[in-house]
Design an enzyme around this catalytic site. Structure first.
Site, PDB file in Angstrom:
ATOM      1  N   ASP A  65     -44.232 -74.524  32.181  1.00  0.00           N
ATOM      2  CA  ASP A  65     -45.484 -73.799  31.410  1.00  0.00           C
ATOM      3  C   ASP A  65     -46.734 -74.702  32.083  1.00  0.00           C
ATOM      4  O   ASP A  65     -46.553 -75.959  32.465  1.00  0.00           O
ATOM      5  CB  ASP A  65     -45.422 -74.070  30.040  1.00  0.00           C
ATOM      6  CG  ASP A  65     -46.048 -72.917  29.448  1.00  0.00           C
ATOM      7  OD1 ASP A  65     -47.078 -72.315  30.038  1.00  0.00           O
ATOM      8  OD2 ASP A  65     -45.961 -72.405  28.109  1.00  0.00           O
TER       9      ASP A  65
ATOM     10  N   ASP B 298     -48.127 -64.183  27.428  1.00  0.00           N
ATOM     11  CA  ASP B 298     -47.547 -64.546  26.068  1.00  0.00           C
ATOM     12  C   ASP B 298     -47.584 -63.194  25.151  1.00  0.00           C
ATOM     13  O   ASP B 298     -46.780 -63.181  23.994  1.00  0.00           O
ATOM     14  CB  ASP B 298     -48.484 -65.550  25.493  1.00  0.00           C
ATOM     15  CG  ASP B 298     -48.091 -66.743  26.228  1.00  0.00           C
ATOM     16  OD1 ASP B 298     -47.036 -66.894  26.770  1.00  0.00           O
ATOM     17  OD2 ASP B 298     -48.937 -67.788  26.015  1.00  0.00           O
TER      18      ASP B 298
END
Length: 726
Positions: free
Chosen positions: A458, A524
């Protein structure tokens, strides 16, 4: 390197061509786009003759040519190929050709042009590589000669450009935000410079992504289009530029390059800078044709995943930071029952990480939450026949961490102190060798100890004030190169390791990061309404097997929208599929549908991950038709979705793209995931048969006349399978 005495050189592949004339002092681009065929010497001479523009009134007194390295020396008043200076001097580059390397192949080949600028003691090599897919990669190396004056040459910008014809008059690129990445935007091409600049240290959630220029009204299945994508995971600059006087005999230019911060690239004698690759491509078959070229390019990579893409369960929306071993063991049990093949433990496993306020940088397992380490969970996951994956965010640090307290100088920022945090975190200085060594050692130890098969990598904040402390030298460029080296080194130590590129979702998706990772997290947001559009446009560059697509819970984590499981399951099928919800709380009927969906994914993934992506041109965005068609045309899978209401009651006949009109096909509706909610008393007559059994129809009906599609309520989807009768 083989040289050539020819004055006009051609690269050809997959219906495209690049033609360059070795004119003096700088070669010029005669043509880029549709293949002109095997031109004779007379034909090439004719192309060069017709490549001479008129001399305009109130203009320079020679024809303006568009060269491979356009500067003011050519009478070019647009964006120059490069900008820079030598201590305030040598600011008017004037290059000339010194050498050529030409390696044509049956499909594609390579052309390298060596140029020199004596005033700044610069040597420039521009390399064009046309791939068998028809995608043209352009990369440049700029170097100072070893015997140059000692003052550094400050390189301000390098831009790679190719010409566009007058009919290329409409621009499509992308913007976006968190949970709504790759939102398309169109505009007519006017005079002047249309530029998109990225100053986020990564491509960003609003990345231009792939800038396309085409004939007005181009769509998925029609229109001539030209596109460019920059394979770089940092700051970027794209442009489309049209001057009144044109670009030689061309009308405009399309280009891009890394956006360089002032003082970032200072070339001392013997030093050089190499640009990221700019990927250019052309198609006369609309956006699907452009996407097909990029998908072919990406799938031809030596490191492209060749094994079936395992069905994933990611723990984030199931447990968040609540890492309780018994709960996770139960989650793993359910995952195995429904057919999951890879279990990924997300954020919250490392020291001090009970929220996103602390712990980043301390990449050791939290002994309080995990007194026996991750071993009990890892062993259990493997005993169930699943691979184990782990979330990491190596480039970031919380100030509330042992790492930041012990090494405050490792935090990237000015000497006067770091600026505001973003998501409670700052950035580590990867260009610092000590930081790089620490991260490689920490990640290597984790992967080695637990036999990790997959890292979700990430990157949850942007790079602001990306400078070294002390001298405050900009390091955004060095940060990206250090990241690339870090991933490369980790994969060299662990050849089977797969890595996902995630950056607050889809904030770092480019062919630079994809050269060393195995998939991307598109967003997301798992809301299927948003995902239909996000995946639709992410696929403009990447094939489905590289696009992470997960089933979330009935109430979306990011939008709070409630949607049916059938719609969520159908949407997630068209990518590298996964689950992101607490399935231990699912009712038996929902678990049964998840199990059926997992089996359907395994059945269909050879088609979904190997075929050609197609998207129908429909009026408006209330309904969508997209699918994947096998390259041999023998099979196809389509999704008919409605994401909003619309004024019309009937959808009318909708053409299924990608099929052959002369063939005969069998059609059926796949019902394993449940039927959508219909907005009709009864469906079209063909649908009744296709719900029960295969329906035989001519290809001309399917792809030319079209099928009258059923009317769905919003947030519903229908899955349609097509097989050719051989």
């Amino acid at each position: 390197m083989p040289d050539t005495t020819a004055r006009i050189l051609t690269l050809r592949a997959a219906g495209t061509s690049l033609v360059v004339e070795l004119a003096e002092p700088v070669p010029r681009v005669l043509h880029w786009g549709a293949d002109l065929g095997e031109l004779t010497e007379d034909g090439l001479a004719a192309l060069a003759l017709t490549g001479e523009p008129a001399v305009l009134n109130n203009s320079i007194d020679i024809p303006r040519r568009f060269t491979v390295w356009p500067t003011e020396a050519d009478g070019w008043s647009g964006t120059p190929a490069h900008q820079g200076h030598l201590a305030g001097t040598a600011a008017a580059p004037r290059l000339s050709l010194t050498g050529t390397s030409y390696r044509p192949q049956a499909e594609g080949g390579e052309l390298s042009l060596d140029l020199t600028d004596p005033g700044a003691a610069l040597d420039v090599t521009v390399t064009y590589r046309l791939e068998p897919s028809g995608v043209l990669g352009v990369q440049t190396r700029i170097g100072r000669r070893p015997d140059a004056a000692p003052e550094p040459y400050d390189l301000a910008q390098v831009t790679t450009m190719l010409p566009l014809p007058r009919r290329a008059a409409e621009i499509l690129d992308f913007t976006g935000k968190w949970s709504r990445e790759r939102s398309p935007q169109r505009r007519p091409l006017g005079f002047g410079t249309y530029a998109r600049e990225v100053r986020r240290g990564k491509p960003g959630l609003d990345s231009p992504y792939l800038v396309t220029v085409g004939v007005p009204g181009f769509g998925f299945g029609h229109g001539e289009v030209w596109g460019v994508h920059l394979a770089w995971s940092g700051d970027q600059r794209y442009l489309v530029e049209q001057l009144p006087e044109g670009a030689g005999t061309h009308a405009a230019v399309l280009g891009g390059g890394e956006l360089l911060r002032p003082g970032e690239i200072r070339l001392a004698p013997g030093e050089s800078y190499t640009t990221p690759v700019c990927h250019f491509t052309w198609s006369d078959q609309g956006l699907d044709g452009l996407a097909d070229r990029f998908h072919t390019l990406v799938r031809a990579r030596p490191a492209h995943p060749r094994t079936p893409r395992p069905l994933i369960l990611n723990s984030w929306e199931a447990v968040y930071f609540d890492h309780d071993l018994d709960r996770l063991l139960r989650l793993a049990d359910k995952a195995a029952e429904v057919g999951v093949e890879r279990f990924v433990l997300d954020d919250g496993w490392f020291r001090g990480r009970r929220s996103d306020h602390a712990g980043l940088g301390d990449w050791t397992v939290d002994p309080v939450v995990w007194p026996e380490g991750l071993t009990p969970l890892v062993d259990h996951v493997r005993s169930l026949g699943m691979e184990f994956g782990l979330w990491v965010e190596p480039e970031m640090v919380n100030l509330d961490s042992d790492l930041a307290r012990e090494h405050p100088d490792w935090v990237l920022g000015p000497a006067r102190g770091v600026g505001p945090s973003s998501r409670h975190q700052h950035v580590l200085d990867l260009a610092n060798p000590q930081v790089w060594d620490y991260l490689l050692g920490a990640l290597d130890a984790l992967v080695d100890k637990y036999g990790i098969a997959y890292l979700k990598w990430d990157h949850n904040r942007e790079l602001h004030e990306a400078v070294h402390g002390g001298a405050d030298r900009p390091v955004a460029h060095a940060q990206v190169l250090a990241l690339y080296r870090l991933i490369d080194a980790l994969k060299e130590r662990h050849p089977g390791l797969e890595i996902e590129s995630c950056a607050s979702g889809g904030g770092r998706i480019d062919l630079g990061i994809l050269a060393r990772t195995d998939r991307v997290w598109a967003s997301d947001c798992n809301d299927p309404v948003e995902r239909q559009m996000i995946q639709r446009w992410t696929a403009q560059l990447l094939p489905p097997e590289l696009i992470g697509a997960h089933v979330g819970s009935g109430t979306s984590h990011t939008t709070a929208r409630v949607s049916s499981d059938a719609f969520r399951l159908t949407t997630a099928l068209f990518g590298h599929a996964g689950i992101e919800q607490d399935i231990t709380r699912c009712a038996p009927e929902e678990l049964a549908r998840l199990t059926a969906w997992a089996a359907l994914y395994r059945e269909l993934r050879p088609l979904l991950h190997g075929g050609r992506t197609v998207r129908a041109d429909l009026a408006g965005d209330a309904t969508l038709l997209h699918g994947v068609v096998a390259h041999d045309g023998a099979a196809a899978l389509y999704c008919w979705a409605r994401v909003a209401t619309s004024p019309e009651g009937q959808s009318g006949r909708v053409q299924l793209p990608g099929l052959a009109p002369e063939a005969t096909y069998r059609v059926r509706v796949r019902t394993e995931l449940g039927l959508p909610s219909f907005h009709q008393t009864s469906g079209p007559a063909w649908l009744t048969t296709a719900l029960d059994d295969w329906l035989t129809l001519p290809g001309a009906v399917l792809t030319v006349a079209g099928l009258p599609m059923p009317n769905l309520n919003p947030d519903q989807a229908l899955l349609l399978e097509v097989r050719r009768n051989d």
